[in-house]
Design a protein around this motif. Sequence first.
Motif, PDB file in Angstrom:
ATOM      1  N   ILE A  18       0.877  -1.158   0.000  1.00 54.27           N
ATOM      2  CA  ILE A  18       0.000   0.000   0.000  1.00 54.27           C
ATOM      3  C   ILE A  18       0.921   1.216   0.000  1.00 54.27           C
ATOM      4  CG2 ILE A  18      -1.739   1.316   1.270  1.00 54.27           C
ATOM      5  CD1 ILE A  18      -2.583  -1.369   2.577  1.00 54.27           C
ATOM      6  N   TYR A  19       0.791   2.064  -1.023  1.00 53.10           N
ATOM      7  CA  TYR A  19       1.632   3.248  -1.157  1.00 53.10           C
ATOM      8  C   TYR A  19       0.846   4.471  -0.712  1.00 53.10           C
ATOM      9  CZ  TYR A  19       4.445   0.173  -4.067  1.00 53.10           C
ATOM     10  OH  TYR A  19       5.206  -0.872  -4.524  1.00 53.10           O
ATOM     11  N   ILE A  20       1.392   5.191   0.260  1.00 50.58           N
ATOM     12  CA  ILE A  20       0.749   6.398   0.763  1.00 50.58           C
ATOM     13  C   ILE A  20       1.731   7.548   0.570  1.00 50.58           C
ATOM     14  CG2 ILE A  20      -0.274   7.532   2.770  1.00 50.58           C
ATOM     15  CD1 ILE A  20      -0.675   4.649   3.919  1.00 50.58           C
ATOM     16  N   GLU A  21       1.465   8.363  -0.450  1.00 51.14           N
ATOM     17  CA  GLU A  21       2.321   9.521  -0.691  1.00 51.14           C
ATOM     18  C   GLU A  21       1.682  10.426  -1.734  1.00 51.14           C
ATOM     19  OE1 GLU A  21       5.980   8.556  -3.176  1.00 51.14           O
ATOM     20  OE2 GLU A  21       5.356   6.561  -2.523  1.00 51.14           O
ATOM     21  N   GLY A  23       1.380  12.438  -5.151  1.00 52.45           N
ATOM     22  CA  GLY A  23       1.850  12.229  -6.515  1.00 52.45           C
ATOM     23  C   GLY A  23       1.750  10.810  -7.031  1.00 52.45           C
ATOM     24  N   ASN A  24       1.067   9.932  -6.308  1.00 51.02           N
ATOM     25  CA  ASN A  24       0.980   8.541  -6.764  1.00 51.02           C
ATOM     26  C   ASN A  24       0.226   8.378  -8.077  1.00 51.02           C
ATOM     27  OD1 ASN A  24       2.557   7.334  -4.845  1.00 51.02           O
ATOM     28  ND2 ASN A  24       0.858   6.659  -3.568  1.00 51.02           N
ATOM     29  N   LEU A  25      -0.741   9.241  -8.357  1.00 49.15           N
ATOM     30  CA  LEU A  25      -1.442   9.146  -9.643  1.00 49.15           C
ATOM     31  C   LEU A  25      -0.462   9.289 -10.797  1.00 49.15           C
ATOM     32  CD1 LEU A  25      -4.781  11.154  -9.301  1.00 49.15           C
ATOM     33  CD2 LEU A  25      -4.506   8.707  -9.652  1.00 49.15           C
ATOM     34  N   GLU A  26       0.416  10.264 -10.697  1.00 50.69           N
ATOM     35  CA  GLU A  26       1.380  10.514 -11.766  1.00 50.69           C
ATOM     36  C   GLU A  26       2.464   9.435 -11.832  1.00 50.69           C
ATOM     37  OE1 GLU A  26       0.445  12.815  -9.481  1.00 50.69           O
ATOM     38  OE2 GLU A  26      -0.812  14.055 -10.779  1.00 50.69           O
ATOM     39  N   ARG A  27       2.652   8.697 -10.744  1.00 49.73           N
ATOM     40  CA  ARG A  27       3.680   7.653 -10.674  1.00 49.73           C
ATOM     41  C   ARG A  27       3.111   6.247 -10.777  1.00 49.73           C
ATOM     42  NH1 ARG A  27       6.257   7.260  -5.732  1.00 49.73           N
ATOM     43  NH2 ARG A  27       7.737   5.933  -6.800  1.00 49.73           N
ATOM     44  N   ALA A  28       1.840   6.107 -11.099  1.00 49.62           N
ATOM     45  CA  ALA A  28       1.195   4.793 -11.108  1.00 49.62           C
ATOM     46  C   ALA A  28       1.931   3.797 -12.012  1.00 49.62           C
ATOM     47  CB  ALA A  28      -0.268   4.917 -11.527  1.00 49.62           C
ATOM     48  N   GLY A  29       2.429   4.252 -13.149  1.00 51.31           N
ATOM     49  CA  GLY A  29       3.147   3.373 -14.059  1.00 51.31           C
ATOM     50  C   GLY A  29       4.428   2.810 -13.467  1.00 51.31           C
ATOM     51  N   LEU A  31       4.681   2.262 -10.056  1.00 45.46           N
ATOM     52  CA  LEU A  31       4.279   1.489  -8.889  1.00 45.46           C
ATOM     53  C   LEU A  31       3.471   0.247  -9.236  1.00 45.46           C
ATOM     54  CD1 LEU A  31       3.161   4.534  -6.705  1.00 45.46           C
ATOM     55  CD2 LEU A  31       5.325   3.285  -6.555  1.00 45.46           C
ATOM     56  N   LEU A  32       2.767   0.280 -10.346  1.00 49.17           N
ATOM     57  CA  LEU A  32       1.858  -0.802 -10.738  1.00 49.17           C
ATOM     58  C   LEU A  32       2.254  -1.355 -12.102  1.00 49.17           C
ATOM     59  CD1 LEU A  32      -1.453   1.139  -9.966  1.00 49.17           C
ATOM     60  CD2 LEU A  32      -0.118  -0.259  -8.378  1.00 49.17           C
ATOM     61  N   GLN A  57      -0.936   6.089 -18.651  1.00 49.08           N
ATOM     62  CA  GLN A  57       0.273   5.369 -18.258  1.00 49.08           C
ATOM     63  C   GLN A  57       0.206   3.878 -18.595  1.00 49.08           C
ATOM     64  OE1 GLN A  57       1.894   6.734 -14.295  1.00 49.08           O
ATOM     65  NE2 GLN A  57      -0.097   7.765 -14.281  1.00 49.08           N
ATOM     66  N   CYS A  58      -0.906   3.450 -19.180  1.00 50.58           N
ATOM     67  CA  CYS A  58      -1.104   2.040 -19.518  1.00 50.58           C
ATOM     68  C   CYS A  58      -0.664   1.770 -20.950  1.00 50.58           C
ATOM     69  CB  CYS A  58      -2.587   1.668 -19.395  1.00 50.58           C
ATOM     70  SG  CYS A  58      -3.273   1.928 -17.746  1.00 50.58           S
ATOM     71  N   LYS A  59      -0.263   0.546 -21.208  1.00 47.03           N
ATOM     72  CA  LYS A  59       0.029   0.143 -22.585  1.00 47.03           C
ATOM     73  C   LYS A  59      -1.228   0.312 -23.421  1.00 47.03           C
ATOM     74  CE  LYS A  59       1.750  -3.735 -25.314  1.00 47.03           C
ATOM     75  NZ  LYS A  59       2.215  -5.139 -25.244  1.00 47.03           N
ATOM     76  N   GLU A  60      -2.359  -0.161 -22.899  1.00 45.35           N
ATOM     77  CA  GLU A  60      -3.681   0.023 -23.511  1.00 45.35           C
ATOM     78  C   GLU A  60      -4.661   0.335 -22.390  1.00 45.35           C
ATOM     79  OE1 GLU A  60      -5.383  -2.677 -26.524  1.00 45.35           O
ATOM     80  OE2 GLU A  60      -3.457  -3.728 -26.412  1.00 45.35           O
ATOM     81  N   GLY A  61      -4.989   1.592 -22.205  1.00 53.95           N
ATOM     82  CA  GLY A  61      -5.891   1.978 -21.138  1.00 53.95           C
ATOM     83  C   GLY A  61      -7.268   2.349 -21.662  1.00 53.95           C
TER      84      GLY A  61
END
Length: 145
Positions: A18-21, A23-29, A31-32, A57-61
Amino acid sequence: MSDNMIINVDLKHTDYNIYIERGNLERAGELLNLNRKVLVITDDGVPSEYAKTIANQCKEGYIETVAQGEKSKSIEVYEKLLKRMLELQFTRKDAVVAVGGGVCGDLAGFVAASFMRGVCFYNIPTTLLSQIDSSIGGKTAINFD
């Protein structure tokens, strides 16, 4: 003290972070694992930029937006999302990401758990309640009658 925190949830059969910080939306690629087809499920009460940030940030989103509220946790909406995954030719190697509150997380988690007997699921809670309650613990469901 740092604003960043990683909590490891270690279960007998698997574990996850579980990542709590900020800017995680912008770093999702980072982290996931988004290097695949990903169905991003959100609701119309969440700013659309959040889902777009993940999908980009997905290959196919692919983004599916449902109506805000408990009525979206229905068999009809659940079926629509499963059919959309079939139309897009999702496989068991693909993933579902919830971007929203508890209703969105419950619905998306149930979709991920039941499509082809389960695909990878990531939950990005956007409300305080969903951050401390529904996004942790693995309970997913839809309403029935």
